[in-house]
Design a protein around this motif. Structure first.
Motif, PDB file in Angstrom:
ATOM      1  N   HIS A 264      21.661 -55.890 -20.281  1.00  0.00           N
ATOM      2  CA  HIS A 264      20.923 -56.988 -19.655  1.00  0.00           C
ATOM      3  C   HIS A 264      19.810 -57.441 -20.587  1.00  0.00           C
ATOM      4  CE1 HIS A 264      18.779 -59.414 -16.732  1.00  0.00           C
ATOM      5  NE2 HIS A 264      17.682 -58.708 -16.968  1.00  0.00           N
ATOM      6  N   LYS A 265      19.708 -58.717 -20.826  1.00  0.00           N
ATOM      7  CA  LYS A 265      18.717 -59.260 -21.741  1.00  0.00           C
ATOM      8  C   LYS A 265      17.343 -59.297 -21.091  1.00  0.00           C
ATOM      9  CE  LYS A 265      17.808 -63.174 -24.824  1.00  0.00           C
ATOM     10  NZ  LYS A 265      18.291 -64.493 -25.317  1.00  0.00           N
ATOM     11  N   VAL A 266      16.359 -58.750 -21.805  1.00  0.00           N
ATOM     12  CA  VAL A 266      14.969 -58.764 -21.348  1.00  0.00           C
ATOM     13  C   VAL A 266      14.265 -59.922 -22.048  1.00  0.00           C
ATOM     14  CG1 VAL A 266      12.816 -57.467 -21.205  1.00  0.00           C
ATOM     15  CG2 VAL A 266      15.001 -56.271 -21.029  1.00  0.00           C
ATOM     16  N   SER A 267      13.699 -60.814 -21.277  1.00  0.00           N
ATOM     17  CA  SER A 267      13.101 -62.018 -21.858  1.00  0.00           C
ATOM     18  C   SER A 267      11.611 -62.156 -21.570  1.00  0.00           C
ATOM     19  CB  SER A 267      13.819 -63.272 -21.334  1.00  0.00           C
ATOM     20  OG  SER A 267      13.799 -63.304 -19.911  1.00  0.00           O
ATOM     21  N   GLU A 268      11.063 -61.255 -20.767  1.00  0.00           N
ATOM     22  CA  GLU A 268       9.636 -61.324 -20.448  1.00  0.00           C
ATOM     23  C   GLU A 268       9.000 -59.957 -20.618  1.00  0.00           C
ATOM     24  OE1 GLU A 268       8.756 -63.013 -16.698  1.00  0.00           O
ATOM     25  OE2 GLU A 268       9.999 -64.792 -16.963  1.00  0.00           O
ATOM     26  N   LEU A 269       7.763 -59.977 -21.050  1.00  0.00           N
ATOM     27  CA  LEU A 269       7.029 -58.737 -21.272  1.00  0.00           C
ATOM     28  C   LEU A 269       6.839 -57.957 -19.986  1.00  0.00           C
ATOM     29  CD1 LEU A 269       5.616 -57.194 -23.577  1.00  0.00           C
ATOM     30  CD2 LEU A 269       3.511 -58.394 -22.982  1.00  0.00           C
ATOM     31  N   GLU A 270       6.695 -58.664 -18.872  1.00  0.00           N
ATOM     32  CA  GLU A 270       6.448 -58.002 -17.586  1.00  0.00           C
ATOM     33  C   GLU A 270       7.665 -57.242 -17.081  1.00  0.00           C
ATOM     34  OE1 GLU A 270       5.838 -61.150 -18.223  1.00  0.00           O
ATOM     35  OE2 GLU A 270       3.644 -61.156 -18.336  1.00  0.00           O
ATOM     36  N   GLU A 271       8.856 -57.526 -17.628  1.00  0.00           N
ATOM     37  CA  GLU A 271      10.056 -56.824 -17.188  1.00  0.00           C
ATOM     38  C   GLU A 271      10.130 -55.402 -17.743  1.00  0.00           C
ATOM     39  OE1 GLU A 271      13.758 -58.988 -17.598  1.00  0.00           O
ATOM     40  OE2 GLU A 271      12.673 -60.880 -17.761  1.00  0.00           O
ATOM     41  N   MET A 272       9.411 -55.127 -18.803  1.00  0.00           N
ATOM     42  CA  MET A 272       9.488 -53.819 -19.452  1.00  0.00           C
ATOM     43  C   MET A 272       8.638 -52.816 -18.692  1.00  0.00           C
ATOM     44  SD  MET A 272       9.524 -54.945 -23.456  1.00  0.00           S
ATOM     45  CE  MET A 272      10.636 -53.606 -23.862  1.00  0.00           C
ATOM     46  N   ARG A 273       9.171 -51.608 -18.541  1.00  0.00           N
ATOM     47  CA  ARG A 273       8.505 -50.553 -17.799  1.00  0.00           C
ATOM     48  C   ARG A 273       8.226 -49.366 -18.722  1.00  0.00           C
ATOM     49  NH1 ARG A 273       7.849 -54.253 -15.221  1.00  0.00           N
ATOM     50  NH2 ARG A 273       8.509 -54.744 -13.087  1.00  0.00           N
ATOM     51  N   THR A 274       7.079 -48.759 -18.530  1.00  0.00           N
ATOM     52  CA  THR A 274       6.732 -47.609 -19.347  1.00  0.00           C
ATOM     53  C   THR A 274       7.693 -46.449 -19.080  1.00  0.00           C
ATOM     54  OG1 THR A 274       4.917 -46.116 -19.977  1.00  0.00           O
ATOM     55  CG2 THR A 274       5.102 -46.701 -17.653  1.00  0.00           C
ATOM     56  N   GLY A 275       8.069 -45.738 -20.125  1.00  0.00           N
ATOM     57  CA  GLY A 275       9.001 -44.629 -20.024  1.00  0.00           C
ATOM     58  C   GLY A 275      10.460 -45.030 -20.092  1.00  0.00           C
ATOM     59  N   GLU A 276      10.752 -46.344 -20.090  1.00  0.00           N
ATOM     60  CA  GLU A 276      12.140 -46.805 -20.127  1.00  0.00           C
ATOM     61  C   GLU A 276      12.632 -46.926 -21.570  1.00  0.00           C
ATOM     62  OE1 GLU A 276      14.212 -47.199 -17.676  1.00  0.00           O
ATOM     63  OE2 GLU A 276      12.745 -46.673 -16.152  1.00  0.00           O
ATOM     64  N   ARG A 277      13.948 -47.138 -21.696  1.00  0.00           N
ATOM     65  CA  ARG A 277      14.597 -47.259 -23.001  1.00  0.00           C
ATOM     66  C   ARG A 277      15.217 -48.645 -23.136  1.00  0.00           C
ATOM     67  NH1 ARG A 277      15.859 -41.727 -24.914  1.00  0.00           N
ATOM     68  NH2 ARG A 277      14.878 -40.294 -23.436  1.00  0.00           N
ATOM     69  N   TYR A 278      15.162 -49.167 -24.380  1.00  0.00           N
ATOM     70  CA  TYR A 278      15.661 -50.508 -24.630  1.00  0.00           C
ATOM     71  C   TYR A 278      16.385 -50.555 -25.975  1.00  0.00           C
ATOM     72  CZ  TYR A 278      12.430 -51.630 -20.850  1.00  0.00           C
ATOM     73  OH  TYR A 278      11.773 -51.653 -19.648  1.00  0.00           O
ATOM     74  N   VAL A 279      17.144 -51.618 -26.180  1.00  0.00           N
ATOM     75  CA  VAL A 279      17.882 -51.825 -27.425  1.00  0.00           C
ATOM     76  C   VAL A 279      17.374 -53.109 -28.072  1.00  0.00           C
ATOM     77  CG1 VAL A 279      20.141 -52.197 -28.483  1.00  0.00           C
ATOM     78  CG2 VAL A 279      19.913 -50.648 -26.524  1.00  0.00           C
ATOM     79  N   ALA A 280      16.924 -52.999 -29.323  1.00  0.00           N
ATOM     80  CA  ALA A 280      16.427 -54.160 -30.060  1.00  0.00           C
ATOM     81  C   ALA A 280      17.550 -54.708 -30.934  1.00  0.00           C
ATOM     82  CB  ALA A 280      15.227 -53.778 -30.925  1.00  0.00           C
ATOM     83  N   ALA A 281      17.696 -56.025 -30.932  1.00  0.00           N
ATOM     84  CA  ALA A 281      18.762 -56.676 -31.695  1.00  0.00           C
ATOM     85  C   ALA A 281      18.208 -57.887 -32.418  1.00  0.00           C
ATOM     86  CB  ALA A 281      19.911 -57.084 -30.767  1.00  0.00           C
ATOM     87  N   GLY A 282      18.987 -58.362 -33.388  1.00  0.00           N
ATOM     88  CA  GLY A 282      18.620 -59.583 -34.088  1.00  0.00           C
ATOM     89  C   GLY A 282      19.238 -60.781 -33.379  1.00  0.00           C
ATOM     90  N   ALA A 283      19.844 -61.668 -34.169  1.00  0.00           N
ATOM     91  CA  ALA A 283      20.496 -62.835 -33.569  1.00  0.00           C
ATOM     92  C   ALA A 283      21.905 -62.519 -33.088  1.00  0.00           C
ATOM     93  CB  ALA A 283      20.526 -63.980 -34.585  1.00  0.00           C
ATOM     94  N   GLU A 284      22.414 -61.322 -33.419  1.00  0.00           N
ATOM     95  CA  GLU A 284      23.775 -60.950 -33.034  1.00  0.00           C
ATOM     96  C   GLU A 284      23.860 -60.576 -31.559  1.00  0.00           C
ATOM     97  OE1 GLU A 284      21.745 -57.091 -33.821  1.00  0.00           O
ATOM     98  OE2 GLU A 284      21.736 -59.097 -34.701  1.00  0.00           O
ATOM     99  N   ARG A 285      25.075 -60.415 -31.066  1.00  0.00           N
ATOM    100  CA  ARG A 285      25.274 -60.044 -29.668  1.00  0.00           C
ATOM    101  C   ARG A 285      24.981 -58.564 -29.450  1.00  0.00           C
ATOM    102  NH1 ARG A 285      30.986 -62.967 -27.868  1.00  0.00           N
ATOM    103  NH2 ARG A 285      30.305 -65.154 -28.153  1.00  0.00           N
ATOM    104  N   PHE A 286      24.773 -58.227 -28.202  1.00  0.00           N
ATOM    105  CA  PHE A 286      24.553 -56.830 -27.827  1.00  0.00           C
ATOM    106  C   PHE A 286      25.827 -56.014 -28.069  1.00  0.00           C
ATOM    107  CE2 PHE A 286      25.050 -53.535 -24.540  1.00  0.00           C
ATOM    108  CZ  PHE A 286      23.965 -52.732 -24.852  1.00  0.00           C
TER     109      PHE A 286
END
Length: 231
Positions: A70-92
């Motif tokens: 799921h794409k995260v587009s806002e800073l407020e969506e991020m939660r402390t202690g959670e894990r995320y995947v950082a990408a460039g212009a390519e697809r997930f």
């Protein structure tokens, strides 16, 4: 001061997250500390991730959740202690990111780091089983005294955890602490290079800045170079 309106009022001042590189099955993730005062927009978060991950795809353009992509587009969506995947212009790229574990480190000869010219009693040196208390300067700022930081022994098991703790204690204008240096500008490679009651400089993505940090060091702890050479 009136409370912040909207969702920002409910956000913690500091968030600790773990971020993976998109499509990298050998990268176990990196712990990053996001401070609300320094990372105020989603674009500034992308800049922080770009400097913190140093991914092969270059600049971080998108952030996803590791399970569903799921794409995260806002800073407020991020939660402390959670894990995320950082990408460039390519697809997930779908991988079992949460199952990636770091490879065991190869045994190698560790040479001692030459620290600043500070006399430290033998009883102050840290053993592998002890916690460690260090004094940390802000890179390039000689008008602020060093922060005294107690590092628990369980934190010393991970260099990334040590840097995350220093980030919480030292205010860098550039954001998170990426490296620690001796006062002479020698980089530390890991927790094994730390010595209790020594003095270090916290550095972010910028270069180490040579300043007169020793002015904050007690005079009784300094010796001249010629005396050190004779000793």
């Amino acid at each position: 001061m009136p409370p912040l309106p909207g969702r920002l009022a409910s956000q913690p001042p500091t968030k600790t997250i773990i971020v993976y590189r998109n499509g990298d099955a050998f990268f176990p993730g990196r712990k990053l500390v996001v401070k609300q005062r320094q990372v105020t927009t989603f674009d500034s978060l992308l800049t922080l991730l770009t400097s913190g991950l140093e991914a092969s795809f270059g600049a971080v353009r998108n952030v996803y959740t590791p399970r569903g992509g799921h794409k995260v587009s806002e800073l407020e969506e991020m939660r402390t202690g959670e894990r995320y995947v950082a990408a460039g212009a390519e697809r997930f790229k779908r991988l079992s990111y949460l199952l990636i574990t770091p490879e065991p480190k190869k045994k190698e000869e560790i040479k001692p780091v030459t620290h600043s010219r500070i006399v430290v009693p033998a009883r102050c040196l840290r053993s592998n089983k002890d916690s460690c208390t260090i004094n940390v300067f802000t890179n390039g700022d000689v008008f602020v005294p060093p922060a005294r930081i107690l590092i628990p022994k369980f934190t010393l098991s991970s260099w990334e955890n040590v840097l995350a703790l220093v980030t919480e204690k030292v205010e860098l204008r550039t954001g998170a602490v990426h490296r620690l240096f001796s006062l002479e500008g020698r980089p530390l490679r890991g927790p094994e290079d730390l010595r209790s009651h020594q003095y270090y400089v916290a550095v972010g993505a910028e270069r180490f800045r040579v300043k007169a940090y020793s002015q904050w060091v007690p005079c009784t702890a300094l010796i001249r170079e010629d005396q050190a050479a004779q000793g």
